[in-house]
Design a protein around this motif. Structure first.
Motif, mmCIF file in Angstrom:
data_model
loop_
_atom_site.group_PDB
_atom_site.id
_atom_site.type_symbol
_atom_site.label_atom_id
_atom_site.label_comp_id
_atom_site.label_asym_id
_atom_site.label_seq_id
_atom_site.Cartn_x
_atom_site.Cartn_y
_atom_site.Cartn_z
ATOM 1 N N UNK A 59 60.149 42.948 51.686
ATOM 2 C CA UNK A 59 59.185 41.900 52.021
ATOM 3 C C UNK A 59 58.411 42.370 53.250
ATOM 4 N N UNK A 60 57.335 43.079 53.030
ATOM 5 C CA UNK A 60 56.587 43.696 54.125
ATOM 6 C C UNK A 60 55.115 43.769 53.756
ATOM 7 N N UNK B 270 52.536 34.515 50.950
ATOM 8 C CA UNK B 270 51.558 35.205 50.114
ATOM 9 C C UNK B 270 52.330 36.007 49.068
ATOM 10 N N UNK B 271 51.905 35.925 47.811
ATOM 11 C CA UNK B 271 52.539 36.706 46.748
ATOM 12 C C UNK B 271 51.499 37.601 46.089
ATOM 13 N N UNK B 272 51.975 38.673 45.452
ATOM 14 C CA UNK B 272 51.090 39.546 44.688
ATOM 15 C C UNK B 272 50.949 39.025 43.268
ATOM 16 N N UNK B 273 50.295 39.782 42.425
ATOM 17 C CA UNK B 273 50.052 39.329 41.058
ATOM 18 C C UNK B 273 51.291 39.230 40.209
ATOM 19 N N UNK B 274 52.417 39.813 40.667
ATOM 20 C CA UNK B 274 53.684 39.738 39.947
ATOM 21 C C UNK B 274 54.561 38.594 40.441
ATOM 22 N N UNK B 275 54.083 37.869 41.446
ATOM 23 C CA UNK B 275 54.866 36.755 41.982
ATOM 24 C C UNK B 275 55.900 37.169 43.001
ATOM 25 N N UNK C 189 56.842 38.121 46.955
ATOM 26 C CA UNK C 189 56.346 37.785 48.293
ATOM 27 C C UNK C 189 56.103 39.061 49.104
ATOM 28 N N UNK C 190 54.965 39.101 49.803
ATOM 29 C CA UNK C 190 54.754 40.208 50.730
ATOM 30 C C UNK C 190 54.399 39.734 52.141
ATOM 31 N N UNK D 180 65.764 38.075 48.903
ATOM 32 C CA UNK D 180 66.658 38.201 47.748
ATOM 33 C C UNK D 180 65.916 37.957 46.446
ATOM 34 N N UNK D 181 64.947 37.047 46.468
ATOM 35 C CA UNK D 181 64.105 36.828 45.289
ATOM 36 C C UNK D 181 63.384 38.116 44.908
ATOM 37 N N UNK D 182 62.796 38.791 45.893
ATOM 38 C CA UNK D 182 62.098 40.050 45.618
ATOM 39 C C UNK D 182 63.049 41.122 45.114
ATOM 40 N N UNK D 183 64.261 41.154 45.659
ATOM 41 C CA UNK D 183 65.247 42.142 45.207
ATOM 42 C C UNK D 183 65.600 41.906 43.747
ATOM 43 N N UNK D 184 65.828 40.644 43.381
ATOM 44 C CA UNK D 184 66.146 40.328 41.985
ATOM 45 C C UNK D 184 64.993 40.708 41.057
ATOM 46 N N UNK D 185 63.762 40.450 41.497
ATOM 47 C CA UNK D 185 62.604 40.798 40.675
ATOM 48 C C UNK D 185 62.452 42.320 40.584
ATOM 49 N N UNK D 186 62.637 43.024 41.694
ATOM 50 C CA UNK D 186 62.489 44.479 41.696
ATOM 51 C C UNK D 186 63.561 45.154 40.848
ATOM 52 N N UNK D 187 64.743 44.542 40.749
ATOM 53 C CA UNK D 187 65.834 45.110 39.958
ATOM 54 C C UNK D 187 65.874 44.531 38.549
ATOM 55 N N UNK D 188 64.803 43.841 38.157
ATOM 56 C CA UNK D 188 64.659 43.312 36.783
ATOM 57 C C UNK D 188 65.815 42.407 36.385
ATOM 58 N N UNK D 189 66.295 41.600 37.311
ATOM 59 C CA UNK D 189 67.306 40.608 36.948
ATOM 60 C C UNK D 189 66.664 39.511 36.108
ATOM 61 N N UNK D 190 67.245 39.164 34.982
ATOM 62 C CA UNK D 190 66.631 38.119 34.148
ATOM 63 C C UNK D 190 66.639 36.771 34.847
#
Length: 422
Positions: free
Chosen positions: A175-176, A234-239, A241-242, A364-374
Protein backbone atom coordinates in the motif's frame (compact mmCIF):
# COMPACT_ATOMS: atom_id res chain seq x y z
CA UNK A 1 -39.78 3.45 80.27
CA UNK A 2 -42.42 1.19 78.79
CA UNK A 3 -44.51 4.19 77.81
CA UNK A 4 -41.52 5.68 75.98
CA UNK A 5 -41.02 2.48 74.00
CA UNK A 6 -44.69 2.37 73.07
CA UNK A 7 -44.55 6.01 71.96
CA UNK A 8 -41.46 5.35 69.84
CA UNK A 9 -43.11 2.31 68.23
CA UNK A 10 -46.21 4.38 67.50
CA UNK A 11 -44.16 7.12 65.84
CA UNK A 12 -42.30 4.59 63.67
CA UNK A 13 -45.55 3.00 62.51
CA UNK A 14 -46.99 6.41 61.76
CA UNK A 15 -43.89 7.38 59.74
CA UNK A 16 -44.09 4.17 57.69
CA UNK A 17 -47.69 5.00 56.88
CA UNK A 18 -46.83 8.56 55.85
CA UNK A 19 -46.74 9.63 52.15
CA UNK A 20 -42.99 10.29 52.37
CA UNK A 21 -42.32 6.74 53.45
CA UNK A 22 -44.58 5.40 50.73
CA UNK A 23 -42.78 7.55 48.15
CA UNK A 24 -39.42 6.24 49.33
CA UNK A 25 -40.69 2.69 48.95
CA UNK A 26 -41.89 3.39 45.45
CA UNK A 27 -38.49 4.91 44.58
CA UNK A 28 -36.72 1.77 45.82
CA UNK A 29 -39.07 -0.37 43.76
CA UNK A 30 -38.41 1.75 40.65
CA UNK A 31 -34.65 1.44 41.12
CA UNK A 32 -34.98 -2.31 41.49
CA UNK A 33 -37.08 -2.47 38.29
CA UNK A 34 -34.54 -0.41 36.36
CA UNK A 35 -31.72 -2.61 37.63
CA UNK A 36 -33.56 -5.75 36.54
CA UNK A 37 -34.24 -4.29 33.10
CA UNK A 38 -30.57 -3.40 32.67
CA UNK A 39 -29.55 -6.85 33.86
CA UNK A 40 -31.82 -8.62 31.37
CA UNK A 41 -30.80 -6.29 28.53
CA UNK A 42 -27.12 -7.01 29.20
CA UNK A 43 -27.89 -10.69 29.40
CA UNK A 44 -29.77 -10.60 26.09
CA UNK A 45 -26.92 -8.66 24.46
CA UNK A 46 -24.44 -11.25 25.70
CA UNK A 47 -26.56 -14.10 24.36
CA UNK A 48 -26.85 -12.41 20.97
CA UNK A 49 -23.08 -11.97 20.82
CA UNK A 50 -22.62 -15.63 21.63
CA UNK A 51 -25.07 -16.60 18.89
CA UNK A 52 -23.22 -14.43 16.38
CA UNK A 53 -19.92 -15.96 17.39
CA UNK A 54 -21.40 -19.42 17.13
CA UNK A 55 -22.70 -18.66 13.64
CA UNK A 56 -19.32 -17.30 12.54
CA UNK A 57 -17.50 -20.33 13.86
CA UNK A 58 -20.05 -23.09 13.43
CA UNK A 59 -17.74 -25.34 11.47
CA UNK A 60 -14.93 -24.82 13.96
CA UNK A 61 -17.16 -25.88 16.83
CA UNK A 62 -18.12 -28.86 14.75
CA UNK A 63 -14.45 -29.77 14.69
CA UNK A 64 -14.26 -29.36 18.45
CA UNK A 65 -17.25 -31.64 18.93
CA UNK A 66 -15.69 -34.16 16.57
CA UNK A 67 -12.67 -34.33 18.91
CA UNK A 68 -14.28 -34.30 22.39
CA UNK A 69 -10.97 -35.07 24.10
CA UNK A 70 -9.34 -31.89 22.71
CA UNK A 71 -9.33 -28.90 25.01
CA UNK A 72 -10.03 -25.44 23.57
CA UNK A 73 -6.45 -24.46 24.35
CA UNK A 74 -5.28 -27.13 21.89
CA UNK A 75 -7.79 -26.33 19.16
CA UNK A 76 -5.30 -24.23 17.20
CA UNK A 77 -2.52 -26.82 17.32
CA UNK A 78 -4.52 -30.02 16.89
CA UNK A 79 -7.44 -28.98 14.72
CA UNK A 80 -6.49 -25.93 12.64
CA UNK A 81 -2.88 -26.77 11.89
CA UNK A 82 -3.46 -30.49 11.37
CA UNK A 83 -6.95 -30.94 9.95
CA UNK A 84 -8.02 -27.70 8.24
CA UNK A 85 -8.60 -28.07 4.52
CA UNK A 86 -8.14 -25.21 2.00
CA UNK A 87 -11.82 -24.26 2.16
CA UNK A 88 -11.62 -24.19 5.99
CA UNK A 89 -8.82 -21.61 5.90
CA UNK A 90 -10.76 -19.45 3.47
CA UNK A 91 -13.99 -19.79 5.44
CA UNK A 92 -12.52 -19.13 8.89
CA UNK A 93 -9.63 -16.75 8.23
CA UNK A 94 -10.95 -15.40 4.91
CA UNK A 95 -7.61 -15.94 3.23
CA UNK A 96 -5.84 -19.00 1.87
CA UNK A 97 -3.46 -21.07 3.97
CA UNK A 98 -0.57 -20.00 1.75
CA UNK A 99 -1.39 -16.32 2.21
CA UNK A 100 -1.80 -16.77 5.97
CA UNK A 101 1.65 -18.29 6.38
CA UNK A 102 3.12 -15.74 3.98
CA UNK A 103 1.89 -12.98 6.31
CA UNK A 104 3.23 -14.89 9.33
CA UNK A 105 6.66 -15.32 7.76
CA UNK A 106 6.86 -11.62 6.89
CA UNK A 107 5.95 -10.61 10.45
CA UNK A 108 7.89 -13.34 12.24
CA UNK A 109 11.12 -11.39 13.00
CA UNK A 110 9.32 -8.47 14.63
CA UNK A 111 6.70 -10.60 16.40
CA UNK A 112 9.40 -12.84 17.82
CA UNK A 113 11.21 -9.75 19.08
CA UNK A 114 8.03 -8.62 20.88
CA UNK A 115 7.30 -12.04 22.42
CA UNK A 116 8.13 -10.74 25.90
CA UNK A 117 4.55 -9.43 26.23
CA UNK A 118 3.06 -12.94 26.32
CA UNK A 119 3.21 -15.35 29.23
CA UNK A 120 3.58 -18.08 28.11
CA UNK A 121 5.05 -17.01 24.78
CA UNK A 122 2.67 -17.48 21.85
CA UNK A 123 4.06 -18.50 18.46
CA UNK A 124 3.79 -15.79 15.76
CA UNK A 125 1.33 -17.94 13.79
CA UNK A 126 -1.06 -18.16 16.72
CA UNK A 127 -0.85 -14.42 17.35
CA UNK A 128 -1.66 -13.68 13.72
CA UNK A 129 -4.54 -16.17 13.86
CA UNK A 130 -6.01 -14.52 16.98
CA UNK A 131 -5.80 -11.06 15.39
CA UNK A 132 -7.33 -12.18 12.09
CA UNK A 133 -10.10 -14.02 13.94
CA UNK A 134 -11.08 -10.79 15.66
CA UNK A 135 -11.01 -8.83 12.39
CA UNK A 136 -13.10 -11.42 10.53
CA UNK A 137 -15.71 -12.05 13.25
CA UNK A 138 -15.82 -8.71 15.12
CA UNK A 139 -16.79 -10.44 18.36
CA UNK A 140 -15.62 -9.38 21.81
CA UNK A 141 -12.24 -10.37 23.19
CA UNK A 142 -13.96 -12.43 25.90
CA UNK A 143 -15.61 -14.61 23.26
CA UNK A 144 -12.39 -15.27 21.34
CA UNK A 145 -10.13 -16.14 24.27
CA UNK A 146 -11.69 -19.57 25.13
CA UNK A 147 -11.28 -20.73 21.53
CA UNK A 148 -7.53 -20.11 21.50
CA UNK A 149 -6.93 -20.72 25.19
CA UNK A 150 -5.66 -17.19 25.91
CA UNK A 151 -6.90 -14.34 28.06
CA UNK A 152 -8.89 -11.33 26.79
CA UNK A 153 -5.89 -9.07 27.40
CA UNK A 154 -3.75 -11.34 25.22
CA UNK A 155 -6.35 -11.15 22.44
CA UNK A 156 -6.20 -7.36 22.64
CA UNK A 157 -2.39 -7.40 22.52
CA UNK A 158 -2.44 -9.72 19.50
CA UNK A 159 -4.73 -7.39 17.57
CA UNK A 160 -2.61 -4.38 18.53
CA UNK A 161 0.82 -5.83 17.78
CA UNK A 162 -0.14 -7.68 14.58
CA UNK A 163 -1.80 -4.52 13.23
CA UNK A 164 1.29 -2.45 14.01
CA UNK A 165 3.57 -5.00 12.34
CA UNK A 166 1.40 -5.25 9.22
CA UNK A 167 1.55 -1.47 8.82
CA UNK A 168 5.27 -1.34 9.59
CA UNK A 169 6.44 -4.24 7.41
CA UNK A 170 3.81 -4.93 4.75
CA UNK A 171 2.20 -1.55 4.05
CA UNK A 172 5.38 -0.15 2.39
CA UNK A 173 5.20 -3.06 -0.06
CA UNK A 174 1.47 -3.44 -0.71
CA UNK A 175 0.00 0.00 0.00
CA UNK A 176 2.24 2.78 -1.30
CA UNK A 177 2.39 5.59 -3.80
CA UNK A 178 2.99 4.21 -7.30
CA UNK A 179 6.02 4.98 -9.43
CA UNK A 180 5.88 6.42 -12.96
CA UNK A 181 5.73 3.03 -14.68
CA UNK A 182 3.01 1.88 -12.29
CA UNK A 183 1.03 5.05 -13.01
CA UNK A 184 1.15 4.32 -16.74
CA UNK A 185 -0.12 0.81 -16.06
CA UNK A 186 -2.95 2.22 -13.92
CA UNK A 187 -3.99 4.49 -16.79
CA UNK A 188 -4.18 1.51 -19.15
CA UNK A 189 -6.25 -0.50 -16.67
CA UNK A 190 -8.72 2.32 -16.04
CA UNK A 191 -9.19 2.88 -19.76
CA UNK A 192 -9.58 -0.85 -20.50
CA UNK A 193 -11.84 -1.81 -17.57
CA UNK A 194 -13.82 1.36 -16.91
CA UNK A 195 -13.58 3.29 -20.18
CA UNK A 196 -12.14 6.39 -18.50
CA UNK A 197 -8.91 7.83 -19.96
CA UNK A 198 -5.89 9.46 -18.32
CA UNK A 199 -7.07 8.29 -14.88
CA UNK A 200 -4.99 6.73 -12.11
CA UNK A 201 -7.48 6.31 -9.31
CA UNK A 202 -10.87 6.71 -7.71
CA UNK A 203 -11.12 8.83 -4.55
CA UNK A 204 -13.70 8.54 -1.78
CA UNK A 205 -14.21 8.38 1.98
CA UNK A 206 -15.43 5.67 4.34
CA UNK A 207 -17.27 6.30 7.62
CA UNK A 208 -16.60 3.53 10.15
CA UNK A 209 -19.11 3.40 13.05
CA UNK A 210 -17.67 3.67 16.56
CA UNK A 211 -19.01 3.82 20.09
CA UNK A 212 -19.78 7.30 21.38
CA UNK A 213 -16.49 8.83 22.62
CA UNK A 214 -16.61 10.15 26.17
CA UNK A 215 -15.09 13.58 25.57
CA UNK A 216 -15.21 14.10 21.78
CA UNK A 217 -18.75 13.04 20.94
CA UNK A 218 -19.53 16.24 19.01
CA UNK A 219 -16.42 15.98 16.82
CA UNK A 220 -17.12 12.36 15.87
CA UNK A 221 -20.86 12.79 15.22
CA UNK A 222 -21.40 12.99 11.46
CA UNK A 223 -24.18 14.70 9.53
CA UNK A 224 -26.40 11.62 9.76
CA UNK A 225 -26.35 11.71 13.56
CA UNK A 226 -24.17 8.66 14.29
CA UNK A 227 -20.57 8.55 15.50
CA UNK A 228 -17.85 7.53 13.10
CA UNK A 229 -14.19 7.76 12.25
CA UNK A 230 -13.40 8.89 8.72
CA UNK A 231 -10.97 7.33 6.24
CA UNK A 232 -9.91 8.74 2.87
CA UNK A 233 -8.73 6.26 0.25
CA UNK A 234 -7.69 5.99 -3.40
CA UNK A 235 -7.91 2.74 -5.38
CA UNK A 236 -6.64 1.75 -8.82
CA UNK A 237 -8.72 0.22 -11.58
CA UNK A 238 -8.44 -3.22 -9.95
CA UNK A 239 -9.88 -2.02 -6.65
CA UNK A 240 -6.58 -2.13 -4.74
CA UNK A 241 -5.73 0.70 -2.35
CA UNK A 242 -2.66 2.81 -3.04
CA UNK A 243 -3.31 5.72 -0.69
CA UNK A 244 -5.16 5.57 2.64
CA UNK A 245 -5.41 8.28 5.28
CA UNK A 246 -7.32 7.19 8.41
CA UNK A 247 -8.31 8.67 11.74
CA UNK A 248 -10.30 11.82 10.97
CA UNK A 249 -13.39 12.63 13.10
CA UNK A 250 -16.72 11.84 11.47
CA UNK A 251 -17.91 15.45 11.48
CA UNK A 252 -15.18 16.53 9.06
CA UNK A 253 -16.14 17.20 5.44
CA UNK A 254 -14.41 15.36 2.63
CA UNK A 255 -12.96 18.56 1.20
CA UNK A 256 -11.40 19.51 4.55
CA UNK A 257 -10.04 16.00 5.03
CA UNK A 258 -8.51 16.10 1.54
CA UNK A 259 -6.73 19.38 2.24
CA UNK A 260 -5.35 17.89 5.48
CA UNK A 261 -3.99 14.76 3.81
CA UNK A 262 -0.60 13.96 2.32
CA UNK A 263 -2.33 13.27 -1.01
CA UNK A 264 -3.21 16.96 -1.32
CA UNK A 265 0.32 18.05 -0.48
CA UNK A 266 1.90 15.66 -2.99
CA UNK A 267 -0.53 16.52 -5.78
CA UNK A 268 -0.27 20.29 -5.28
CA UNK A 269 3.50 20.02 -5.19
CA UNK A 270 3.59 18.07 -8.45
CA UNK A 271 5.06 14.94 -6.85
CA UNK A 272 2.18 12.64 -7.75
CA UNK A 273 2.35 12.92 -11.53
CA UNK A 274 5.01 12.56 -14.24
CA UNK A 275 7.05 15.66 -15.01
CA UNK A 276 6.45 16.85 -17.67
CA UNK A 277 2.80 15.74 -17.82
CA UNK A 278 1.68 13.23 -20.42
CA UNK A 279 -0.32 14.47 -23.40
CA UNK A 280 -4.06 13.98 -23.61
CA UNK A 281 -6.31 15.27 -26.40
CA UNK A 282 -3.45 17.33 -27.87
CA UNK A 283 -2.30 19.05 -24.66
CA UNK A 284 -0.10 18.30 -21.65
CA UNK A 285 -2.37 17.19 -18.85
CA UNK A 286 -1.87 15.75 -15.37
CA UNK A 287 -3.32 12.37 -14.60
CA UNK A 288 -6.68 12.66 -12.84
CA UNK A 289 -8.48 11.15 -9.87
CA UNK A 290 -12.24 10.66 -9.87
CA UNK A 291 -14.35 11.94 -6.97
CA UNK A 292 -17.99 12.66 -6.21
CA UNK A 293 -19.79 15.92 -5.44
CA UNK A 294 -18.21 16.14 -1.98
CA UNK A 295 -14.77 16.95 -3.46
CA UNK A 296 -13.55 20.20 -5.02
CA UNK A 297 -12.98 20.30 -8.76
CA UNK A 298 -9.24 20.53 -9.52
CA UNK A 299 -7.11 19.99 -12.59
CA UNK A 300 -6.26 16.58 -11.04
CA UNK A 301 -9.65 15.78 -9.42
CA UNK A 302 -12.74 15.45 -11.58
CA UNK A 303 -16.27 15.28 -10.26
CA UNK A 304 -19.67 15.17 -11.98
CA UNK A 305 -21.45 18.24 -13.25
CA UNK A 306 -24.19 19.41 -10.92
CA UNK A 307 -27.40 18.03 -12.34
CA UNK A 308 -29.74 21.00 -12.39
CA UNK A 309 -31.77 20.08 -15.46
CA UNK A 310 -29.74 22.30 -17.77
CA UNK A 311 -26.85 19.96 -18.66
CA UNK A 312 -25.95 19.29 -22.27
CA UNK A 313 -25.85 15.81 -23.73
CA UNK A 314 -22.06 15.88 -23.53
CA UNK A 315 -22.14 16.75 -19.85
CA UNK A 316 -24.70 14.05 -19.08
CA UNK A 317 -22.56 11.52 -20.89
CA UNK A 318 -19.50 12.64 -18.91
CA UNK A 319 -21.41 12.24 -15.62
CA UNK A 320 -22.48 8.74 -16.60
CA UNK A 321 -18.93 7.66 -17.50
CA UNK A 322 -17.43 9.19 -14.37
CA UNK A 323 -19.95 7.60 -12.01
CA UNK A 324 -19.39 4.22 -13.64
CA UNK A 325 -15.61 4.46 -13.21
CA UNK A 326 -15.91 5.91 -9.70
CA UNK A 327 -17.87 2.84 -8.61
CA UNK A 328 -14.61 0.88 -8.41
CA UNK A 329 -13.87 2.40 -5.00
CA UNK A 330 -17.43 1.83 -3.81
CA UNK A 331 -16.99 -1.86 -4.66
CA UNK A 332 -13.57 -1.85 -2.96
CA UNK A 333 -15.09 -0.47 0.25
CA UNK A 334 -17.78 -3.16 0.16
CA UNK A 335 -15.18 -5.90 -0.26
CA UNK A 336 -13.04 -4.37 2.50
CA UNK A 337 -15.90 -4.35 5.02
CA UNK A 338 -17.12 -7.78 3.95
CA UNK A 339 -13.66 -9.30 4.30
CA UNK A 340 -13.01 -7.57 7.65
CA UNK A 341 -16.37 -7.14 9.48
CA UNK A 342 -14.47 -5.46 12.30
CA UNK A 343 -14.90 -2.29 10.23
CA UNK A 344 -18.70 -2.54 10.43
CA UNK A 345 -18.68 -1.53 14.08
CA UNK A 346 -15.53 -0.91 16.12
CA UNK A 347 -16.53 -1.82 19.67
CA UNK A 348 -13.39 -3.08 21.38
CA UNK A 349 -10.85 -0.74 19.80
CA UNK A 350 -9.59 2.56 21.17
CA UNK A 351 -9.53 5.67 19.00
CA UNK A 352 -5.74 5.73 19.25
CA UNK A 353 -5.38 2.21 17.81
CA UNK A 354 -8.21 2.35 15.29
CA UNK A 355 -6.34 4.18 12.45
CA UNK A 356 -3.58 1.56 12.61
CA UNK A 357 -6.10 -1.30 12.43
CA UNK A 358 -7.82 0.35 9.44
CA UNK A 359 -4.50 0.66 7.61
CA UNK A 360 -3.74 -2.97 8.46
CA UNK A 361 -7.10 -4.09 7.03
CA UNK A 362 -6.50 -2.17 3.79
CA UNK A 363 -3.02 -3.67 3.52
CA UNK A 364 -4.32 -7.21 4.14
CA UNK A 365 -7.03 -6.60 1.55
CA UNK A 366 -4.34 -5.75 -1.02
CA UNK A 367 -2.33 -8.82 -0.03
CA UNK A 368 -5.34 -11.08 -0.55
CA UNK A 369 -6.03 -9.48 -3.93
CA UNK A 370 -2.37 -9.67 -5.00
CA UNK A 371 -2.24 -13.37 -4.04
CA UNK A 372 -5.48 -14.10 -5.93
CA UNK A 373 -7.40 -15.23 -2.87
CA UNK A 374 -11.00 -15.90 -3.91
CA UNK A 375 -13.68 -13.56 -2.60
CA UNK A 376 -16.87 -15.23 -1.41
CA UNK A 377 -19.93 -13.16 -2.36
CA UNK A 378 -21.73 -14.57 0.68
CA UNK A 379 -19.50 -12.38 2.85
CA UNK A 380 -21.44 -9.38 1.52
CA UNK A 381 -24.54 -10.58 3.37
CA UNK A 382 -23.26 -9.03 6.61
CA UNK A 383 -23.41 -5.56 5.03
CA UNK A 384 -26.68 -3.66 4.94
CA UNK A 385 -25.91 -0.36 3.20
CA UNK A 386 -29.45 0.95 3.60
CA UNK A 387 -29.26 0.60 7.39
CA UNK A 388 -26.72 3.41 7.89
CA UNK A 389 -26.86 6.12 5.20
CA UNK A 390 -23.54 7.59 4.15
CA UNK A 391 -22.98 11.24 5.09
CA UNK A 392 -22.38 13.56 2.15
CA UNK A 393 -21.39 17.23 2.05
CA UNK A 394 -21.57 18.78 -1.46
CA UNK A 395 -18.75 21.24 -1.96
CA UNK A 396 -19.65 24.84 -2.84
CA UNK A 397 -18.61 25.78 -6.36
CA UNK A 398 -16.50 28.59 -4.89
CA UNK A 399 -13.96 25.94 -3.83
CA UNK A 400 -13.57 24.66 -7.40
CA UNK A 401 -10.57 25.54 -9.52
CA UNK A 402 -11.85 27.48 -12.54
CA UNK A 403 -9.03 26.21 -14.77
CA UNK A 404 -10.14 22.64 -14.09
CA UNK A 405 -13.29 23.24 -16.11
CA UNK A 406 -11.14 22.95 -19.24
CA UNK A 407 -10.12 19.44 -18.19
CA UNK A 408 -13.75 18.37 -17.88
CA UNK A 409 -14.36 19.91 -21.29
CA UNK A 410 -11.55 17.81 -22.77
CA UNK A 411 -13.08 14.70 -21.23
CA UNK A 412 -16.46 15.58 -22.72
CA UNK A 413 -14.85 15.90 -26.14
CA UNK A 414 -13.12 12.55 -25.68
CA UNK A 415 -16.34 10.71 -24.80
CA UNK A 416 -18.20 12.41 -27.65
CA UNK A 417 -15.51 11.34 -30.14
CA UNK A 418 -15.62 7.78 -28.79
CA UNK A 419 -19.39 7.75 -29.26
CA UNK A 420 -19.08 8.88 -32.85
CA UNK A 421 -16.43 6.26 -33.58
CA UNK A 422 -18.58 3.57 -32.01
Amino acid sequence: MQESLLLLLYLLMKRRASPQWELAGRWDEMQRTVWLQQYYMQRQKRLMALLIARRCRSNCYFHLRAWPSIRNTDWWEQVVLKDFQPHDWLEKFWMSKETFFYVCNQLRPKLAHHSIHFHPVLPPEKRVAVALWHLTTNVEYQIINPLFGVGPFTVQKCVQEVSYMVVLLLKPVYLRLPGEKELENMVRIFRARWGFPHCIGSLDSLHIPINTPLHLSVDYCNSQGWHSILTQAVVDGLGQFWDVCAGFPGSMENSAMLESSSLWVLARGGYLFPNPPKHFMGRAQKYVLLGDASYPLQDWILKPYQEDGRLTQQQLQFNCCLKRAHSVIENAFLCLKARWPFLLKCNDCSLDLLPTVILACCTLHNICEAHDNPFNDEWLEVIEPAEIPKPCHPVPTSMDDSSAEQVRGLMCQYFESCGKEG
